[in-house]
Design a protein around this motif. Structure first.
Motif, mmCIF file in Angstrom:
data_model
loop_
_atom_site.group_PDB
_atom_site.id
_atom_site.type_symbol
_atom_site.label_atom_id
_atom_site.label_comp_id
_atom_site.label_asym_id
_atom_site.label_seq_id
_atom_site.Cartn_x
_atom_site.Cartn_y
_atom_site.Cartn_z
ATOM 1 N N SER A 25 2.323 4.318 -8.736
ATOM 2 C CA SER A 25 0.738 4.477 -8.194
ATOM 3 C C SER A 25 0.565 3.459 -7.244
ATOM 4 O O SER A 25 -0.519 3.479 -6.445
ATOM 5 C CB SER A 25 -0.275 4.772 -9.296
ATOM 6 N N ALA A 26 1.146 2.308 -7.179
ATOM 7 C CA ALA A 26 0.756 1.150 -6.441
ATOM 8 C C ALA A 26 1.943 0.179 -5.875
ATOM 9 O O ALA A 26 3.030 0.152 -6.453
ATOM 10 C CB ALA A 26 -0.166 0.353 -7.143
ATOM 11 N N ILE A 27 1.950 -0.291 -4.455
ATOM 12 C CA ILE A 27 2.904 -1.252 -3.930
ATOM 13 C C ILE A 27 1.971 -2.448 -3.668
ATOM 14 O O ILE A 27 1.020 -2.307 -3.172
ATOM 15 C CB ILE A 27 3.351 -0.573 -2.938
ATOM 16 N N ARG A 28 2.798 -3.546 -4.089
ATOM 17 C CA ARG A 28 2.292 -4.916 -3.466
ATOM 18 C C ARG A 28 3.209 -5.571 -2.523
ATOM 19 O O ARG A 28 4.576 -5.573 -3.514
ATOM 20 C CB ARG A 28 1.466 -5.686 -4.733
ATOM 21 N N TRP A 29 3.016 -5.747 -1.425
ATOM 22 C CA TRP A 29 4.108 -6.344 -0.652
ATOM 23 C C TRP A 29 3.883 -7.768 -0.643
ATOM 24 O O TRP A 29 2.746 -8.276 -0.258
ATOM 25 C CB TRP A 29 4.090 -5.816 0.906
ATOM 26 N N SER B 18 7.964 3.647 -13.649
ATOM 27 C CA SER B 18 7.387 2.353 -13.191
ATOM 28 C C SER B 18 5.879 2.922 -12.872
ATOM 29 O O SER B 18 5.779 3.761 -12.114
ATOM 30 C CB SER B 18 8.412 1.735 -11.861
ATOM 31 N N ASP B 19 5.095 2.000 -13.023
ATOM 32 C CA ASP B 19 3.575 2.088 -12.639
ATOM 33 C C ASP B 19 3.337 1.529 -11.351
ATOM 34 O O ASP B 19 2.281 1.816 -10.728
ATOM 35 C CB ASP B 19 2.845 1.455 -13.755
ATOM 36 N N ALA B 20 4.110 0.250 -10.908
ATOM 37 C CA ALA B 20 3.918 -0.180 -9.703
ATOM 38 C C ALA B 20 5.228 -0.817 -9.046
ATOM 39 O O ALA B 20 6.049 -1.221 -9.955
ATOM 40 C CB ALA B 20 2.777 -1.172 -9.862
ATOM 41 N N ALA B 21 5.139 -1.341 -7.935
ATOM 42 C CA ALA B 21 6.272 -2.105 -7.466
ATOM 43 C C ALA B 21 5.562 -3.256 -6.727
ATOM 44 O O ALA B 21 4.791 -3.071 -6.072
ATOM 45 C CB ALA B 21 7.220 -1.142 -6.426
ATOM 46 N N ILE B 22 6.422 -4.247 -6.792
ATOM 47 C CA ILE B 22 6.064 -5.644 -5.981
ATOM 48 C C ILE B 22 7.396 -5.946 -5.222
ATOM 49 O O ILE B 22 8.525 -5.997 -5.691
ATOM 50 C CB ILE B 22 5.546 -6.707 -6.918
#
Length: 206
Positions: free
Chosen positions: A123-127, A82-86
């Motif tokens: 590399s990134a997380i958005r909550w 995965s590149d990012a998680a939301i």
């Protein structure tokens, strides 16, 4: 610009699939696909996940190579690529629902995603946090700062992710600040879609 398709892992927690939280997740998944991203969804309630951390998944700080339960190992491995998680959730008691907190306790574990040089694989997380009350009081009481510190510093940075931000979707129940609930919910859903667009643009610049 990196032209490979970005992979987004969406993790969410709400006991009702047809809740506003669920609708926000559907919008996020739809927007991600419109942006050309591939998606993986983990609906913690419908997946049968057990949030209670037992002895077999208790971190052993003297053994970073501890073998955890099959469920934890499977969920940890599912994040690879995965590149990012939301991460989407309702704010309960100014914090995470127990289901989501249990997921972080068990899966984002010592020796898997922190400690001994380990980190989360993206590399990134958005909550995306749904707040029942209005923004004015929440901000006045500094609850936004508290939760941003918890999520961005206490969890994301600890697991090796510096690119982490929190988006609050306020007044979901419309009991503190007057709003037409149906119209307001659509505004919040559009706000969640914008998180995906901004994240996609951010990932393309990496």
């Amino acid at each position: 610009m990196n032209d490979h398709s970005k992979k987004l892992h969406v993790i969410w927690a709400h006991p009702r699939h047809d809740s506003l939280t669920g609708r926000v997740v559907n919008a996020i998944m739809s927007e991600a696909q419109q942006q050309g991203m591939s998606t993986v969804e983990l609906d913690l309630y419908r997946s049968g996940f057990d949030p209670v951390l037992g002895l077999e998944d208790e971190p052993d700080f003297s053994n970073p190579n501890k073998q955890y339960s099959h469920e934890v190992t499977r969920l940890a491995e599912s994040l690879t690529g995965s590149d990012a998680a939301i991460i989407v959730f309702p704010v309960w008691w100014y914090s995470l629902p127990a289901m989501l907190k249990g997921y972080i306790d068990r899966v984002w574990n010592y020796g898997l995603f922190y400690g001994n040089g380990k980190r989360l694989p993206f590399s990134a997380i958005r909550w995306v946090a749904l707040v029942g009350g209005g923004q004015t009081r929440f901000v006045r009481e500094h609850k936004d700062r508290y939760m941003e510190d918890l999520l961005n510093n206490g969890i994301a940075t600890y697991c090796g992710i510096e690119n982490s931000t929190v988006t609050f979707l306020y007044n979901t129940l419309a009991y503190e600040e007057d709003a037409d609930l149906s119209l307001h919910h659509q505004v919040l859903i559009d706000q969640a879609r914008s998180v995906v667009r901004e994240l996609h643009a951010d990932l393309e610049d990496i």
